[in-house]
Scaffold this motif. Structure first.
Motif, PDB file in Angstrom:
ATOM      1  N   HIS A 127      14.104  12.013  -2.574  1.00 13.60           N
ATOM      2  CA  HIS A 127      12.355  11.459  -3.076  1.00 13.60           C
ATOM      3  C   HIS A 127      11.705  10.958  -2.187  1.00 13.60           C
ATOM      4  CE1 HIS A 127      14.861   9.494   0.480  1.00 13.60           C
ATOM      5  NE2 HIS A 127      14.846   8.483   0.091  1.00 13.60           N
ATOM      6  N   ARG A 128      10.556   9.804  -3.186  1.00 13.45           N
ATOM      7  CA  ARG A 128       9.743   9.288  -2.832  1.00 13.45           C
ATOM      8  C   ARG A 128       9.347   7.969  -2.693  1.00 13.45           C
ATOM      9  NH1 ARG A 128       4.550  11.690  -5.925  1.00 13.45           N
ATOM     10  NH2 ARG A 128       4.220   9.541  -5.903  1.00 13.45           N
ATOM     11  N   VAL A 129       8.425   6.730  -1.712  1.00 14.63           N
ATOM     12  CA  VAL A 129       8.918   5.468  -2.643  1.00 14.63           C
ATOM     13  C   VAL A 129       7.194   4.787  -2.246  1.00 14.63           C
ATOM     14  CG1 VAL A 129       9.386   4.020  -1.566  1.00 14.63           C
ATOM     15  CG2 VAL A 129      11.125   5.159  -1.546  1.00 14.63           C
ATOM     16  N   ASP A 130       6.608   4.625  -3.419  1.00 11.37           N
ATOM     17  CA  ASP A 130       5.379   3.956  -3.490  1.00 11.37           C
ATOM     18  C   ASP A 130       5.737   2.641  -3.652  1.00 11.37           C
ATOM     19  OD1 ASP A 130       4.509   6.794  -2.874  1.00 11.37           O
ATOM     20  OD2 ASP A 130       4.589   6.285  -5.484  1.00 11.37           O
ATOM     21  N   MET A 131       4.704   2.137  -2.936  1.00  9.61           N
ATOM     22  CA  MET A 131       5.284   0.314  -3.189  1.00  9.61           C
ATOM     23  C   MET A 131       3.734  -0.148  -3.582  1.00  9.61           C
ATOM     24  SD  MET A 131       7.323  -0.089  -1.005  1.00  9.61           S
ATOM     25  CE  MET A 131       8.041   1.995   0.052  1.00  9.61           C
ATOM     26  N   LEU A 132       3.681  -0.486  -5.170  1.00  6.76           N
ATOM     27  CA  LEU A 132       3.748  -1.096  -6.097  1.00  6.76           C
ATOM     28  C   LEU A 132       2.313  -3.061  -5.724  1.00  6.76           C
ATOM     29  CD1 LEU A 132       5.115  -0.369  -9.558  1.00  6.76           C
ATOM     30  CD2 LEU A 132       3.892   0.925  -7.973  1.00  6.76           C
ATOM     31  N   SER A 133       3.352  -3.625  -5.223  1.00  8.81           N
ATOM     32  CA  SER A 133       3.357  -4.609  -4.228  1.00  8.81           C
ATOM     33  C   SER A 133       3.645  -5.061  -2.701  1.00  8.81           C
ATOM     34  CB  SER A 133       3.271  -5.492  -5.494  1.00  8.81           C
ATOM     35  OG  SER A 133       5.287  -5.839  -5.120  1.00  8.81           O
ATOM     36  N   ASP A 134       2.895  -5.550  -2.111  1.00  5.18           N
ATOM     37  CA  ASP A 134       3.238  -5.871  -0.793  1.00  5.18           C
ATOM     38  C   ASP A 134       5.093  -6.441  -1.129  1.00  5.18           C
ATOM     39  OD1 ASP A 134       1.320  -5.954   0.502  1.00  5.18           O
ATOM     40  OD2 ASP A 134       0.782  -8.190   0.402  1.00  5.18           O
ATOM     41  N   ALA A 135       6.197  -5.497  -0.053  1.00  5.83           N
ATOM     42  CA  ALA A 135       7.253  -5.320  -0.698  1.00  5.83           C
ATOM     43  C   ALA A 135       7.857  -5.513   0.674  1.00  5.83           C
ATOM     44  CB  ALA A 135       8.034  -3.881  -0.782  1.00  5.83           C
ATOM     45  N   GLU A 136       9.482  -6.182   0.939  1.00  2.19           N
ATOM     46  CA  GLU A 136      10.001  -6.067   2.014  1.00  2.19           C
ATOM     47  C   GLU A 136      11.110  -6.380   1.649  1.00  2.19           C
ATOM     48  OE1 GLU A 136      12.203  -8.620   5.281  1.00  2.19           O
ATOM     49  OE2 GLU A 136       9.626  -9.632   4.915  1.00  2.19           O
TER      50      GLU A 136
ATOM     51  N   ARG B   1       1.442  -3.002  -0.183  1.00  3.93           N
ATOM     52  CA  ARG B   1       0.876  -3.269  -1.340  1.00  3.93           C
ATOM     53  C   ARG B   1      -0.049  -1.058  -1.034  1.00  3.93           C
ATOM     54  NH1 ARG B   1      -3.512  -4.659  -6.352  1.00  3.93           N
ATOM     55  NH2 ARG B   1      -3.279  -3.041  -7.848  1.00  3.93           N
ATOM     56  N   GLY B   2       0.113  -0.143  -1.523  1.00  4.82           N
ATOM     57  CA  GLY B   2      -0.395   1.011  -1.804  1.00  4.82           C
ATOM     58  C   GLY B   2       0.281   2.003  -1.105  1.00  4.82           C
ATOM     59  N   GLU B   3       1.308   1.617   0.141  1.00  2.00           N
ATOM     60  CA  GLU B   3       1.545   2.308   1.163  1.00  2.00           C
ATOM     61  C   GLU B   3       2.696   3.314   0.439  1.00  2.00           C
ATOM     62  OE1 GLU B   3       3.749   1.723   5.475  1.00  2.00           O
ATOM     63  OE2 GLU B   3       2.344   0.553   4.513  1.00  2.00           O
ATOM     64  N   ALA B   4       2.789   4.616   1.000  1.00  2.00           N
ATOM     65  CA  ALA B   4       4.356   5.044   0.681  1.00  2.00           C
ATOM     66  C   ALA B   4       4.602   6.106   1.573  1.00  2.00           C
ATOM     67  CB  ALA B   4       3.332   6.441  -0.444  1.00  2.00           C
TER      68      ALA B   4
ATOM     69  N   ILE C 209      18.742   0.832  -2.056  1.00  3.25           N
ATOM     70  CA  ILE C 209      16.969   0.581  -1.994  1.00  3.25           C
ATOM     71  C   ILE C 209      17.338  -0.719  -2.729  1.00  3.25           C
ATOM     72  CG2 ILE C 209      14.492   1.169  -1.599  1.00  3.25           C
ATOM     73  CD1 ILE C 209      15.884   3.704  -2.143  1.00  3.25           C
ATOM     74  N   PHE C 210      16.988  -2.120  -1.780  1.00  2.00           N
ATOM     75  CA  PHE C 210      16.762  -3.433  -3.072  1.00  2.00           C
ATOM     76  C   PHE C 210      15.541  -3.829  -2.015  1.00  2.00           C
ATOM     77  CE2 PHE C 210      17.736  -8.305  -1.528  1.00  2.00           C
ATOM     78  CZ  PHE C 210      17.636  -8.837  -3.232  1.00  2.00           C
ATOM     79  N   ALA C 211      14.648  -4.256  -2.790  1.00  2.00           N
ATOM     80  CA  ALA C 211      13.255  -4.979  -2.897  1.00  2.00           C
ATOM     81  C   ALA C 211      13.833  -6.572  -2.711  1.00  2.00           C
ATOM     82  CB  ALA C 211      12.557  -4.659  -3.667  1.00  2.00           C
ATOM     83  N   ALA C 212      14.108  -7.475  -0.984  1.00  4.44           N
ATOM     84  CA  ALA C 212      14.148  -8.740  -1.653  1.00  4.44           C
ATOM     85  C   ALA C 212      13.354  -9.749  -2.074  1.00  4.44           C
ATOM     86  CB  ALA C 212      14.350  -9.368   0.237  1.00  4.44           C
ATOM     87  N   SER C 213      11.472  -8.759  -1.938  1.00  2.00           N
ATOM     88  CA  SER C 213      10.231  -9.571  -2.524  1.00  2.00           C
ATOM     89  C   SER C 213       9.592  -7.905  -3.119  1.00  2.00           C
ATOM     90  CB  SER C 213       9.516 -10.289  -1.641  1.00  2.00           C
ATOM     91  OG  SER C 213       9.127  -9.652  -0.431  1.00  2.00           O
ATOM     92  N   GLY C 214       8.551  -8.209  -3.684  1.00  2.00           N
ATOM     93  CA  GLY C 214       7.626  -6.902  -4.082  1.00  2.00           C
ATOM     94  C   GLY C 214       8.174  -5.718  -5.180  1.00  2.00           C
ATOM     95  N   THR C 215       7.770  -5.224  -5.500  1.00  2.00           N
ATOM     96  CA  THR C 215       7.924  -3.867  -6.492  1.00  2.00           C
ATOM     97  C   THR C 215       7.591  -2.696  -5.634  1.00  2.00           C
ATOM     98  OG1 THR C 215       8.315  -5.324  -7.913  1.00  2.00           O
ATOM     99  CG2 THR C 215       7.755  -3.448  -8.578  1.00  2.00           C
ATOM    100  N   LEU C 216       8.873  -1.290  -6.009  1.00  2.00           N
ATOM    101  CA  LEU C 216       8.573   0.298  -5.770  1.00  2.00           C
ATOM    102  C   LEU C 216       8.911   0.382  -6.264  1.00  2.00           C
ATOM    103  CD1 LEU C 216      11.391   1.127  -4.189  1.00  2.00           C
ATOM    104  CD2 LEU C 216      11.181  -1.271  -3.447  1.00  2.00           C
TER     105      LEU C 216
END
Length: 129
Positions: A59-68, A12-15, A27-34
């Motif tokens: 594009h830029r990607v921000d992780m709103l939670s831990d994400a896979e 979470r919080g990584e970009a 782009i598919f989040a098997a878990s988490g949200t971005l």
């Protein structure tokens, strides 16, 4: 290679800073949200959605939670050969149907034969429409 796949885990919080690819991608989040940002808008991507990103769009990607994340990239020549009639030249989010989810997960299986992986990623393009 006509396609490549990439699996990444982010806290979470990584970009991932502003960047672009020569290939188009899902782009598919098997878990988490971005959240994905471009000059034309932003897209919230939970596991129920996937995002189509055409080649060359910064594009830029921000992780709103831990994400896979599972990302599939198609070389432009593969898109020309494999894509359905409908153009895939714009960004869009789509609902991940049970079939699309299973195709994405199948493409990432360690023991999947390359021919079967190619069939899965080809069918994913058709599921996008």
């Amino acid at each position: 290679m006509p396609f490549r796949i990439l699996r990444r885990t982010f806290p979470r919080g990584e970009a991932v800073g502003l960047h672009a690819h020569e290939e188009s991608q899902v782009i598919f989040a098997a878990s988490g949200t971005l959240q994905v940002y471009t000059a034309s808008g932003r897209w919230f991507v939970p596991p129920q959605l996937a995002l189509w990103m055409p080649a060359g769009i910064p594009h830029r990607v921000d992780m709103l939670s831990d994400a896979e994340l599972r990302m599939i990239y198609w070389h432009p020549s593969a898109l020309q050969k494999w894509a359905p009639e409908r153009p895939l030249d714009y960004i869009f989010a789509l609902t991940v149907t049970p079939l699309l989810r299973e195709l994405i997960l199948a493409a990432f299986k360690v023991d999947i034969p390359s021919v079967k992986a190619e069939l899965a990623v080809r069918l994913i393009l058709h599921e996008l429409t």
